[in-house]
Design an enzyme around this catalytic site. Sequence first.
Site, PDB file in Angstrom:
ATOM      1  N   GLU A   1       4.055 -11.074  -6.271  1.00  0.00           N
ATOM      2  CA  GLU A   1       2.917 -11.260  -7.338  1.00  0.00           C
ATOM      3  C   GLU A   1       3.155 -10.575  -8.635  1.00  0.00           C
ATOM      4  O   GLU A   1       2.720 -10.979  -9.305  1.00  0.00           O
ATOM      5  CB  GLU A   1       1.547 -10.592  -6.699  1.00  0.00           C
ATOM      6  CG  GLU A   1       1.737  -8.911  -6.583  1.00  0.00           C
ATOM      7  CD  GLU A   1       2.280  -8.552  -5.309  1.00  0.00           C
ATOM      8  OE1 GLU A   1       3.252  -9.238  -4.706  1.00  0.00           O
ATOM      9  OE2 GLU A   1       1.914  -7.218  -4.809  1.00  0.00           O
TER      10      GLU A   1
ATOM     11  N   LYS B   1     -11.474 -12.975 -16.275  1.00  0.00           N
ATOM     12  CA  LYS B   1     -11.957 -13.371 -17.549  1.00  0.00           C
ATOM     13  C   LYS B   1     -11.402 -14.749 -17.877  1.00  0.00           C
ATOM     14  O   LYS B   1     -11.990 -15.578 -18.652  1.00  0.00           O
ATOM     15  CB  LYS B   1     -11.345 -12.355 -18.688  1.00  0.00           C
ATOM     16  CG  LYS B   1     -11.876 -12.567 -19.944  1.00  0.00           C
ATOM     17  CD  LYS B   1     -13.338 -11.806 -19.938  1.00  0.00           C
ATOM     18  CE  LYS B   1     -13.934 -11.846 -21.541  1.00  0.00           C
ATOM     19  NZ  LYS B   1     -15.110 -10.985 -21.319  1.00  0.00           N
TER      20      LYS B   1
ATOM     21  N   ASP C   1     -18.883 -14.026 -21.330  1.00  0.00           N
ATOM     22  CA  ASP C   1     -19.383 -14.148 -19.934  1.00  0.00           C
ATOM     23  C   ASP C   1     -21.153 -14.505 -19.908  1.00  0.00           C
ATOM     24  O   ASP C   1     -20.967 -15.434 -19.067  1.00  0.00           O
ATOM     25  CB  ASP C   1     -19.222 -12.696 -19.157  1.00  0.00           C
ATOM     26  CG  ASP C   1     -17.968 -12.219 -19.661  1.00  0.00           C
ATOM     27  OD1 ASP C   1     -16.831 -12.983 -19.630  1.00  0.00           O
ATOM     28  OD2 ASP C   1     -17.600 -10.918 -19.392  1.00  0.00           O
TER      29      ASP C   1
ATOM     30  N   GLY D   1       0.767  -1.135   0.023  1.00  0.00           N
ATOM     31  CA  GLY D   1       0.026   0.216   0.146  1.00  0.00           C
ATOM     32  C   GLY D   1       0.909   1.257  -0.154  1.00  0.00           C
ATOM     33  O   GLY D   1       1.951   1.053   0.433  1.00  0.00           O
TER      34      GLY D   1
ATOM     35  N   HIS E   1       7.636  -7.703  -3.956  1.00  0.00           N
ATOM     36  CA  HIS E   1       6.400  -8.064  -4.285  1.00  0.00           C
ATOM     37  C   HIS E   1       6.303  -9.479  -5.078  1.00  0.00           C
ATOM     38  O   HIS E   1       6.785  -9.577  -6.415  1.00  0.00           O
ATOM     39  CB  HIS E   1       5.723  -7.002  -5.249  1.00  0.00           C
ATOM     40  CG  HIS E   1       5.494  -5.542  -4.560  1.00  0.00           C
ATOM     41  ND1 HIS E   1       4.253  -5.572  -3.998  1.00  0.00           N
ATOM     42  CD2 HIS E   1       6.263  -4.585  -4.306  1.00  0.00           C
ATOM     43  CE1 HIS E   1       4.154  -4.614  -3.420  1.00  0.00           C
ATOM     44  NE2 HIS E   1       5.396  -3.893  -3.637  1.00  0.00           N
TER      45      HIS E   1
ATOM     46  N   CYS F   1       5.338  -5.847   1.643  1.00  0.00           N
ATOM     47  CA  CYS F   1       5.738  -4.630   1.658  1.00  0.00           C
ATOM     48  C   CYS F   1       5.034  -4.166   2.728  1.00  0.00           C
ATOM     49  O   CYS F   1       5.399  -4.214   3.829  1.00  0.00           O
ATOM     50  CB  CYS F   1       5.431  -3.933  -0.009  1.00  0.00           C
ATOM     51  SG  CYS F   1       6.520  -2.815  -0.293  1.00  0.00           S
ATOM     52  N   TYR F   2       3.937  -3.075   2.377  1.00  0.00           N
ATOM     53  CA  TYR F   2       3.574  -2.365   3.536  1.00  0.00           C
ATOM     54  C   TYR F   2       2.848  -3.305   4.672  1.00  0.00           C
ATOM     55  O   TYR F   2       2.930  -3.119   5.755  1.00  0.00           O
ATOM     56  CB  TYR F   2       2.271  -1.554   3.239  1.00  0.00           C
ATOM     57  CG  TYR F   2       1.752  -0.744   3.829  1.00  0.00           C
ATOM     58  CD1 TYR F   2       1.951   0.402   4.802  1.00  0.00           C
ATOM     59  CD2 TYR F   2       0.153  -0.969   4.327  1.00  0.00           C
ATOM     60  CE1 TYR F   2       1.381   1.008   5.691  1.00  0.00           C
ATOM     61  CE2 TYR F   2      -0.604  -0.421   5.340  1.00  0.00           C
ATOM     62  CZ  TYR F   2       0.188   0.743   6.174  1.00  0.00           C
ATOM     63  OH  TYR F   2      -0.714   1.340   6.949  1.00  0.00           O
TER      64      TYR F   2
END
Length: 517
Positions: free
Chosen positions: A175, A373, A231, A58, A173, A85-86
């Site tokens: 991710e 998606k 969808d 963040g 990070h 991180c944060y």
Amino acid sequence: MIAGRSDTIAVIDFGSQYSQLIVRRVREARVYCELIPHDAPEEEALNLRPSGFILSGGPASVYAKEAPSLPPYVLKSGLPVLGICYGMQLLADELGGRVARAEKREYGVSELHVSDLESPLFAGAPFSQPVWTSHGDFIEQLPAGFKSLGYTANSPLAAMGDEDRKLYGLQFHPEVSHTRHGGHILSNFVQHICGCKETWTPQSFVEQSVRQIKKLVGSGRVICALSGGVDSTVTASLLHEAIGNRLTNVFVDHGLLRKGEVERNRDLFERHLDLSVVYVDARERFLDRLQGVVDPEQKRLIIGEEFIRVFEEEAVKLGPIQYLAQGTLYPDLIESAGTGRGGAARIKAHHNVGGLPSRMAFTLIEPLRYLFKDEVRQVGLELGLPEEMVHRHPFPGPGLAVRIVGEVTPERLAMVRAADSIVMDEIRRAMLYRDIWQCFAVLTPIKSVGVMGDQRTYEYVVAIRAVTSEDGMTADWFPLAPEVLGRISTRIINEVPGINRVVYDVTSKPPSTIEWE
Ligand code: XMP
């Protein structure tokens, strides 16, 4: 739709631009997870019955006055926690460590050296690997019970862990794709440390959704808004599987569709999917309501509202129907903030979320509301939908109305429809369809001077947009080859009256969005 699940991770969102990515990576490890705003009520997180928590990064500093704090239920739960991180700094601060401002911000790729290869967090990971960092604060002193698990040149404490309490922190990070083995680290956390089983598969999703739809609907009837896009088609197929002929699909031709779309869809629904579909020709009423409307949000709201009105009318004709199913996805929910989720700013009212009028005669069923998606595409394949349909480019609910900047008129629709059809033709001919997330023509409200056959012209500018994306949340412009661009441009100028200039959009999202509106 997903109530009662365990083997789930709750990702607490402290406002990082990468929070979405954490969710994606965890799901890639076949473990279900959801993003929970840091200030959401405790029940929202605990209702998920999580097996562990991940705290996102963040923009704040833990010692800033207005900094978001760690929700008390996280540590109270006794479950494993991974702070990123944060999130790491918050964890350290909360447990009695010390966080300080670094003299030099660490930003970009650094080399992580793992100092404890015994830690289950790094099991099977190499001793050293590139990691993505972006922070101005660092941990000066570890909280009691923690040890350092790794370091970079600028961060002596790039990873920390308290193995007994299963509490971990990463200063980088995992991710982000620049962290070479980040997915591996996250999957170690969710599978080995939190003990989640790999239950998030397309097959398990289909089975669970079918079960839940059956339970919810009972002997009731459902009307489904079917556009022929991935969808809504996956939604309709799931419902068909669950409740058979108690599902009626309604396909609305709002006059804002691509060339040949109605015929293409009829063929798909009837020949391939065995779906019962009512076709409604609502072209005139949509165009009437859009007359004179220039504001993009206004256009969206009108279309969203008109959609619902059409459904309500059809439902009355079809007899008592209690439920309306739609193919809302997770990014739709998050981007249409103000719908009760996330700290994300409201970008636009997606027709099937923020665009709904408040007075509505249906209970909504949105089986895909927590899916991205690419997950929907996997579910489509699992349900046996044809490959060609599953890999269709996304097409927005409000259709060509968002690809005409300014007022929607029959003449402008004809122009954008013809230009769009040429773009699609040429992209297919160049065998690029599957390499691109989406591509289309946009009719701008700009007129410019040109010369054709020795005559001065003063006509519209069309913009071509082609992007790559993983989930529509972010996108890069696609470097279309000059020959392809040239063919598209020549054909549009020659074949579409009213256009004398073609330009190519070279912006990514952010700062732009994919559609122009
Ligand atoms: P933006 O323009 O917001 O688009 O970057 C992100 C993705 O969403 C699609 N889109 C929509 N899809 N209803 C939909 O079903 C909508 O109202 C809508 N608006 C945008 C867009 O085409 C892109 O893929």
